[in-house]
Design an enzyme around this catalytic site. Structure first.
Site, PDB file in Angstrom:
ATOM      1  N   PRO A  10     -13.750  -6.861   2.837  1.00 31.11           N
ATOM      2  CA  PRO A  10     -13.369  -7.414   1.538  1.00 31.11           C
ATOM      3  C   PRO A  10     -12.214  -6.675   0.875  1.00 31.11           C
ATOM      4  O   PRO A  10     -12.156  -5.437   0.909  1.00 31.11           O
ATOM      5  CB  PRO A  10     -14.642  -7.248   0.696  1.00 31.11           C
ATOM      6  CG  PRO A  10     -15.751  -7.136   1.677  1.00 31.11           C
ATOM      7  CD  PRO A  10     -15.175  -6.570   2.934  1.00 31.11           C
ATOM      8  N   ASN A  11     -11.329  -7.450   0.294  1.00 31.96           N
ATOM      9  CA  ASN A  11     -10.198  -6.985  -0.524  1.00 31.96           C
ATOM     10  C   ASN A  11      -9.039  -6.387   0.275  1.00 31.96           C
ATOM     11  O   ASN A  11      -7.993  -6.072  -0.295  1.00 31.96           O
ATOM     12  CB  ASN A  11     -10.667  -5.969  -1.580  1.00 31.96           C
ATOM     13  CG  ASN A  11     -11.667  -6.585  -2.541  1.00 31.96           C
ATOM     14  OD1 ASN A  11     -11.404  -7.646  -3.094  1.00 31.96           O
ATOM     15  ND2 ASN A  11     -12.816  -5.966  -2.722  1.00 31.96           N
ATOM     16  N   ARG A  18      -2.508  -4.303  -3.888  1.00 33.96           N
ATOM     17  CA  ARG A  18      -3.767  -3.775  -4.427  1.00 33.96           C
ATOM     18  C   ARG A  18      -3.650  -2.257  -4.623  1.00 33.96           C
ATOM     19  O   ARG A  18      -3.483  -1.512  -3.672  1.00 33.96           O
ATOM     20  CB  ARG A  18      -4.911  -4.055  -3.453  1.00 33.96           C
ATOM     21  CG  ARG A  18      -6.234  -3.463  -3.872  1.00 33.96           C
ATOM     22  CD  ARG A  18      -7.270  -3.567  -2.753  1.00 33.96           C
ATOM     23  NE  ARG A  18      -8.531  -2.972  -3.155  1.00 33.96           N
ATOM     24  CZ  ARG A  18      -9.486  -2.624  -2.313  1.00 33.96           C
ATOM     25  NH1 ARG A  18      -9.338  -2.823  -1.011  1.00 33.96           N
ATOM     26  NH2 ARG A  18     -10.588  -2.069  -2.765  1.00 33.96           N
ATOM     27  N   TYR A  23      -3.733   2.816  -2.137  1.00 32.97           N
ATOM     28  CA  TYR A  23      -3.730   2.262  -0.781  1.00 32.97           C
ATOM     29  C   TYR A  23      -2.342   2.103  -0.170  1.00 32.97           C
ATOM     30  O   TYR A  23      -2.231   1.681   0.987  1.00 32.97           O
ATOM     31  CB  TYR A  23      -4.457   0.907  -0.785  1.00 32.97           C
ATOM     32  CG  TYR A  23      -5.912   1.011  -1.213  1.00 32.97           C
ATOM     33  CD1 TYR A  23      -6.821   1.776  -0.480  1.00 32.97           C
ATOM     34  CD2 TYR A  23      -6.389   0.359  -2.354  1.00 32.97           C
ATOM     35  CE1 TYR A  23      -8.154   1.886  -0.869  1.00 32.97           C
ATOM     36  CE2 TYR A  23      -7.715   0.459  -2.744  1.00 32.97           C
ATOM     37  CZ  TYR A  23      -8.587   1.221  -2.007  1.00 32.97           C
ATOM     38  OH  TYR A  23      -9.912   1.335  -2.388  1.00 32.97           O
ATOM     39  N   ASN A  73     -12.156  -1.459   9.325  1.00 33.45           N
ATOM     40  CA  ASN A  73     -12.170  -0.952   7.954  1.00 33.45           C
ATOM     41  C   ASN A  73     -13.116  -1.867   7.183  1.00 33.45           C
ATOM     42  O   ASN A  73     -12.776  -3.012   6.887  1.00 33.45           O
ATOM     43  CB  ASN A  73     -10.780  -0.965   7.319  1.00 33.45           C
ATOM     44  CG  ASN A  73     -10.801  -0.345   5.913  1.00 33.45           C
ATOM     45  OD1 ASN A  73     -11.864  -0.209   5.294  1.00 33.45           O
ATOM     46  ND2 ASN A  73      -9.638   0.028   5.402  1.00 33.45           N
ATOM     47  N   ALA A  76     -15.562  -1.973   0.968  1.00 30.60           N
ATOM     48  CA  ALA A  76     -16.748  -1.531   0.224  1.00 30.60           C
ATOM     49  C   ALA A  76     -18.049  -1.783   0.987  1.00 30.60           C
ATOM     50  O   ALA A  76     -19.104  -1.275   0.589  1.00 30.60           O
ATOM     51  CB  ALA A  76     -16.798  -2.212  -1.137  1.00 30.60           C
ATOM     52  N   GLU A  97     -13.814   3.707  12.822  1.00 38.40           N
ATOM     53  CA  GLU A  97     -13.854   3.322  11.409  1.00 38.40           C
ATOM     54  C   GLU A  97     -12.618   3.910  10.719  1.00 38.40           C
ATOM     55  O   GLU A  97     -12.283   5.081  10.923  1.00 38.40           O
ATOM     56  CB  GLU A  97     -15.124   3.881  10.754  1.00 38.40           C
ATOM     57  CG  GLU A  97     -15.228   3.585   9.262  1.00 38.40           C
ATOM     58  CD  GLU A  97     -16.506   4.154   8.638  1.00 38.40           C
ATOM     59  OE1 GLU A  97     -17.331   4.741   9.385  1.00 38.40           O
ATOM     60  OE2 GLU A  97     -16.663   4.041   7.416  1.00 38.40           O
ATOM     61  N   HIS A  99     -10.458   4.223   6.929  1.00 36.01           N
ATOM     62  CA  HIS A  99     -10.269   4.009   5.489  1.00 36.01           C
ATOM     63  C   HIS A  99      -8.887   4.535   5.141  1.00 36.01           C
ATOM     64  O   HIS A  99      -8.540   5.664   5.523  1.00 36.01           O
ATOM     65  CB  HIS A  99     -11.330   4.749   4.667  1.00 36.01           C
ATOM     66  CG  HIS A  99     -12.705   4.234   4.948  1.00 36.01           C
ATOM     67  ND1 HIS A  99     -13.183   3.058   4.422  1.00 36.01           N
ATOM     68  CD2 HIS A  99     -13.688   4.719   5.743  1.00 36.01           C
ATOM     69  CE1 HIS A  99     -14.407   2.841   4.870  1.00 36.01           C
ATOM     70  NE2 HIS A  99     -14.736   3.836   5.684  1.00 36.01           N
ATOM     71  N   SER A 101      -7.822   5.348   2.159  1.00 33.38           N
ATOM     72  CA  SER A 101      -7.940   6.430   1.180  1.00 33.38           C
ATOM     73  C   SER A 101      -8.911   7.495   1.699  1.00 33.38           C
ATOM     74  O   SER A 101      -9.721   7.230   2.600  1.00 33.38           O
ATOM     75  CB  SER A 101      -8.462   5.869  -0.142  1.00 33.38           C
ATOM     76  OG  SER A 101      -9.745   5.292   0.033  1.00 33.38           O
ATOM     77  N   ARG A 106     -13.034  10.629  -3.630  1.00 33.66           N
ATOM     78  CA  ARG A 106     -13.178   9.583  -4.651  1.00 33.66           C
ATOM     79  C   ARG A 106     -14.594   9.606  -5.243  1.00 33.66           C
ATOM     80  O   ARG A 106     -15.278  10.619  -5.160  1.00 33.66           O
ATOM     81  CB  ARG A 106     -12.813   8.229  -4.028  1.00 33.66           C
ATOM     82  CG  ARG A 106     -11.365   8.197  -3.505  1.00 33.66           C
ATOM     83  CD  ARG A 106     -10.994   6.853  -2.937  1.00 33.66           C
ATOM     84  NE  ARG A 106     -11.072   5.799  -3.953  1.00 33.66           N
ATOM     85  CZ  ARG A 106     -10.958   4.504  -3.654  1.00 33.66           C
ATOM     86  NH1 ARG A 106     -10.760   4.117  -2.403  1.00 33.66           N
ATOM     87  NH2 ARG A 106     -11.025   3.604  -4.617  1.00 33.66           N
TER      88      ARG A 106
HETATM   89  O1  LIG Z   1     -11.976  -1.451  -0.123  1.00 31.32           O
HETATM   90  C1  LIG Z   1     -11.983  -0.239   0.034  1.00 31.32           C
HETATM   91  C2  LIG Z   1     -10.925   0.396   0.820  1.00 31.32           C
HETATM   92  C3  LIG Z   1     -11.408   1.560   1.671  1.00 31.32           C
HETATM   93  O2  LIG Z   1     -12.118   1.069   2.785  1.00 31.32           O
HETATM   94  C4  LIG Z   1     -10.153   2.275   2.202  1.00 31.32           C
HETATM   95  O3  LIG Z   1      -9.554   1.763   3.121  1.00 31.32           O
HETATM   96  O4  LIG Z   1      -9.783   3.339   1.679  1.00 31.32           O
HETATM   97  C5  LIG Z   1     -12.311   2.486   0.872  1.00 31.32           C
HETATM   98  C6  LIG Z   1     -13.494   1.714   0.300  1.00 31.32           C
HETATM   99  O5  LIG Z   1     -14.340   2.579  -0.441  1.00 31.32           O
HETATM  100  C7  LIG Z   1     -12.976   0.625  -0.632  1.00 31.32           C
HETATM  101  O6  LIG Z   1     -14.065  -0.129  -1.135  1.00 31.32           O
END
Ligand SMILES: O=C1C[C@@](O)(C(=O)O)C[C@@H](O)[C@@H]1O
Length: 187
Positions: A10-11, A18, A23, A73, A76, A97, A99, A101, A106
């Site tokens: 998601p996102n 974003r 990011y 990735n 959330a 996996e 991420h 960030s 965080r």
């Molecule tokens: O959507 C994201 C992006 C993320 O996966 C990252 O790529 O840093 C980190 C997650 O906590 C966050 O919800």
């Protein structure tokens, strides 16, 4: 040609606009293009999917049983994506996996990923470049696995000390016993 699944949760389709301070400004299309380039040299192709829904991601993992590995990735869904976690548990190959960030720097709710314990490797805090490093790490791991199974008699999977166990081997696969979960038959 062997295919690698690149899955984004998601996102992540919003990358580029974003929260660029968090990011970066690289878009998901650019990341996918660069991962394709990175793995092309080793003869791999990439199947890309991003979706906002956990159900679609779970279905994509089921449908990717023919892929040799994956880069994920979860966004959330790292926090409570139990269905995605269970689907990845049955994925036959190694997967990384990613991420963008540094989730550990965080909010505390991002400090635990439900999928990390199953991953072959975890990269975070490296921005878009983390996907490229994950791709290189995955290709390296696939080559190691192939060399191991083509190796001399007695060194195949399950025979070598430190060989990956269920969960696709969480160790370095060096035969040094660095793995957390020795394979069946390992001493
Ligand atoms: O959507 C994201 C992006 C993320 O996966 C990252 O790529 O840093 C980190 C997650 O906590 C966050 O919800």
């Amino acid at each position: 040609m062997a295919e690698i699944l690149l899955l984004n949760g998601p996102n992540l389709g919003q990358l580029g606009t974003r929260r660029p301070e968090m990011y970066g400004t690289t878009t998901l299309a650019e990341i996918e293009r660069d991962v394709r380039k990175t793995v092309a040299e080793s003869g791999h192709t990439v199947r890309c999917l991003q979706d906002e829904s956990e159900a679609t991601l779970v279905r994509a993992v089921h449908a990717a049983a023919d892929c040799v590995g994956a880069i994920v990735n979860p966004g959330a869904l790292m926090i409570a994506g139990w269905s995605l976690r269970d689907a990845l548990e049955s994925f036959p190959g190694p997967w990384m996996e990613v991420h963008l960030s540094n989730v550990f720097a965080r909010e505390p709710f991002r400090h635990n990923s439900v999928i990390s314990p199953l991953a072959s490797g975890v990269l975070c805090g490296l921005g878009a470049y983390g996907y490229q490093l994950a791709a290189l790490g995955l290709v390296h791991r696939l080559a190691q696995d192939a060399a191991r199974s083509a190796g001399p008699a007695g060194s195949g999977p399950g025979a070598a000390v430190g060989a990956p166990g269920p969960g696709h081997g969480h160790g370095l696969g060096t035969g040094s016993g660095a793995g957390r979960a020795p394979g069946p038959g390992a001493t």
